[in-house]
Design an enzyme around this catalytic site. Structure first.
Site, PDB file in Angstrom:
ATOM      1  CG  ASP A 185      43.704  12.691  96.872  1.00 46.62           C
ATOM      2  OD1 ASP A 185      43.815  11.528  97.306  1.00 46.62           O
ATOM      3  OD2 ASP A 185      44.570  13.560  97.039  1.00 46.62           O
ATOM      4  CG  HIS A 186      43.642   6.655  94.788  1.00 44.15           C
ATOM      5  ND1 HIS A 186      44.806   7.268  94.408  1.00 44.15           N
ATOM      6  CD2 HIS A 186      44.024   5.559  95.477  1.00 44.15           C
ATOM      7  CE1 HIS A 186      45.834   6.576  94.847  1.00 44.15           C
ATOM      8  NE2 HIS A 186      45.395   5.520  95.502  1.00 44.15           N
ATOM      9  CG  HIS A 248      47.482  10.409  97.502  1.00 40.12           C
ATOM     10  ND1 HIS A 248      46.385  10.763  96.766  1.00 40.12           N
ATOM     11  CD2 HIS A 248      48.274   9.701  96.657  1.00 40.12           C
ATOM     12  CE1 HIS A 248      46.498  10.278  95.540  1.00 40.12           C
ATOM     13  NE2 HIS A 248      47.647   9.643  95.437  1.00 40.12           N
TER      14      HIS A 248
HETATM   15  C1  BG6 Z   1      49.302   7.178  93.195  1.00 33.47           C
HETATM   16  C2  BG6 Z   1      50.753   7.452  92.927  1.00 33.47           C
HETATM   17  O1  BG6 Z   1      48.575   8.361  93.263  1.00 33.47           O
HETATM   18  O2  BG6 Z   1      49.183   6.469  94.424  1.00 33.47           O
HETATM   19  C3  BG6 Z   1      51.556   6.166  92.898  1.00 33.47           C
HETATM   20  O3  BG6 Z   1      50.884   8.120  91.676  1.00 33.47           O
HETATM   21  C4  BG6 Z   1      51.326   5.378  94.163  1.00 33.47           C
HETATM   22  O4  BG6 Z   1      52.940   6.430  92.719  1.00 33.47           O
HETATM   23  C5  BG6 Z   1      49.841   5.227  94.437  1.00 33.47           C
HETATM   24  O5  BG6 Z   1      51.927   4.109  93.979  1.00 33.47           O
HETATM   25  C6  BG6 Z   1      49.618   4.604  95.795  1.00 33.47           C
HETATM   26  O6  BG6 Z   1      48.267   4.323  95.974  1.00 33.47           O
HETATM   27  P1  BG6 Z   1      47.800   3.187  96.964  1.00 33.47           P
HETATM   28  O7  BG6 Z   1      46.311   3.274  96.945  1.00 33.47           O
HETATM   29  O8  BG6 Z   1      48.326   1.886  96.426  1.00 33.47           O
HETATM   30  O9  BG6 Z   1      48.392   3.513  98.292  1.00 33.47           O
END
Ligand code: BG6
Length: 511
Positions: A185-186, A248
């Site tokens: 989960d980044h 997230h």
């Molecule tokens: C991803 C989603 O997990 O996270 C995308 O699939 C979203 O739709 C993205 O744009 C947002 O990540 P960050 O790090 O740019 O907030």
């Protein structure tokens, strides 16, 4: 303390896809440039495309747009050495047939490059292939740990519902032990998300207040200014709740809600996060779901002279789609610390700006001494800016110089950018390094994922099958439908960075 990264091989499934070039290879390059990769390390890309090692190196390293910036500071020999870590193996049409050749290639590379039998598999294919790949790896003897460890990183989405997530967990666990599985989960790789733990548990000034006695409500906003871009096909089957909230945002919620863990071992932290997710009050009846959930879609609008398409006009999106691009949810947490404290969480595409922040709203002092202060409804706030301009802001009352006791709000702020000497790792860089070192703290465990789905499933079901469900529209470039303001009305209003801020907030970057 620098942990040890053992010699190993990274095998990427779906290596010709966008994620490898966009995220994984740049993250690997940063690790390489910082001398964080082990002495013996190779990357074996696999996918359905027919490519040679040289093609793969060109595509993801030498000619990659995503690496250009980073390679500017690298000399030719250094870049060449990095590119030579990459190899490629075609896996055939269905990812299902040619595991004998894969095994052979893995064995050969392992012997030649001395990676000691340690293998990290990274699943970056369409999710429907995850189980098949795990099964085939196991059947080909590529998951056994009698000669070096084997780990499996799984990209999101992890399931589509509680039922599918459970089935996927079971399917993977038939072939890999839970301790071998790393669900990415980044958001957990973001420094500021991790800092939620440190803010809470490394300071004695916050935790005593971190409960229903002092906190009035919690607000979380995740706004993106972009629309669905080229991902209409995926997004239309997913929507904001599945795409951002289930994973997230609930991960962020779990870090806010969790009780102090015994220590910082992965299982100690993850046990507390699961407890937190299990304590979310599940909304079951239609009235509760109706009153506490809002969904909407962006509609066409003119943003500073540029006409922006509505969601239903986007490429690969159904012209009658009922997929939400905005979701706002009010909910409660049924545990000792948080009973009856409302949480307001919203996420959307095509908002005025990109921002993610957590706002902890504290209760007013129980006895107001300074009646003339004029700061009613301006309670103490702790604002944790996850991105951009990462930092923390505390709002507190100070006396305005002069006669009487006029109180104004002042800001105490901290910006990550002020830690100039510290290198802030990109999320993928941090997460890859952790998995390479066997640290699963920042990865989601099976029970965490299932607890999050358990909360989200009834909302999805209501949105799909409920009687009185509305899909609102909001013009692209705005903060969502007006009805979402009604959701939070009892507390005041949503904090819309850059827009509805009070005078004292105007000079500060985080505002
Ligand atoms: C991803 C989603 O997990 O996270 C995308 O699939 C979203 O739709 C993205 O744009 C947002 O990540 P960050 O790090 O740019 O907030």
């Amino acid at each position: 303390m620098k942990r040890k990264t053992e010699n190993q091989m990274l095998v990427i499934f779906g290596a010709s896809g966008d994620l490898t070039a966009r995220k994984l290879v740049p993250a690997l390059y940063s690790l390489y440039a910082e001398d964080q990769l082990p002495e013996h390390f190779v990357v074996l890309g696999t996918s359905r495309s027919d490519m040679t090692d040289a093609d793969f190196r060109n595509q993801v390293v030498l000619e990659s747009d995503y690496l250009k910036e980073k390679l500017k500071n690298s000399d030719e020999a250094k870049t060449k050495k990095f590119a030579e870590m990459f190899f490629y193996q075609d896996l055939g049409e269905s990812y299902g047939v040619d595991y004998a050749s894969l095994r052979e290639r893995v064995g050969q590379l392992n012997d030649e490059k001395r990676t000691q039998g340690n293998i990290m598999y990274y699943l970056s294919t369409p999710p429907r292939l995850y189980e098949t790949i795990a099964k085939n790896l196991a059947e080909a003897g590529l998951s056994t740990q009698n000669n070096g460890w084997k780990r499996l990183i799984v990209e999101k989405p992890f399931g589509y519902s509680l039922e599918t997530a459970k089935a996927l967990n079971q399917g993977l666990q038939e072939h890999f032990k839970e301790s071998q599985i790393y669900r990415i989960d980044h958001y957990l790789g973001k420094e500021t998300v991790q800092n939620l733990l440190v803010t809470r548990f490394a300071n004695s000034i916050f935790e005593p207040l971190w409960n229903r006695n002092y906190i009035k409500h919690v607000e979380i906003t995740n706004a993106e200014s972009v629309g669905v871009e080229k991902r209409g096909g995926y997004y239309d089957k997913s929507g904001a709740l599945r795409d951002m909230f289930q994973n997230h945002l609930l991960q962020i919620v779990s870090l806010i809600v969790m009780e102090p863990p015994i220590g910082d071992e992965p299982e100690e932290i993850r046990d507390e996060k699961v407890k937190a997710l299990k304590s979310l009050r599940i909304m079951r009846d239609e009235k509760t779901l109706h009153d506490n959930t809002i969904r909407a879609q962006y509609i066409a609008s003119d943003i500073q002279g540029k006409i922006v398409k509505g969601y239903r006009e986007e490429e690969d999106v159904d012209a009658e789609s009922t997929t939400e691009t905005f979701a706002a949810i009010k909910f409660f947490v049924d545990n000792w610390s948080w009973k009856d404290v409302p949480f307001y969480v919203r996420t959307a595409k095509r908002m005025p700006t990109k921002v993610t922040e957590v706002v902890i709203h504290f209760k007013s002092p129980h006895h107001q001494i300074f009646k003339e202060s004029g700061i009613q409804n301006k309670d103490n706030k702790l604002i944790i800016r996850i991105q951009p301009d990462e930092g923390i802001l505390i709002k507190f009352g100070v006396k305005v110089p002069g006669q009487g006791f006029k109180v104004e709000r002042a800001n105490l702020d901290f910006y990550y950018s002020s830690l100039m000497e510290a290198h802030v790792m990109e999320a993928y860089e941090r997460l890859l390094l952790d998995a390479m070192q066997g640290d699963a703290t920042l990865y989601a465990r099976a029970d965490e994922v299932e607890a999050a789905w358990e909360f989200v499933d009834p909302i999805l079901d209501y949105w799909q099958n409920g009687k009185d469900v509305r899909m609102y529209g909001y013009p692209s470039g705005t903060w969502g439908p007006r009805n979402s303001d009604e959701l939070i009305e009892g507390e005041g209003y949503w904090r819309n960075p850059g827009e509805n801020l009070t005078d004292d907030e105007n000079y500060c970057v985080l505002c």
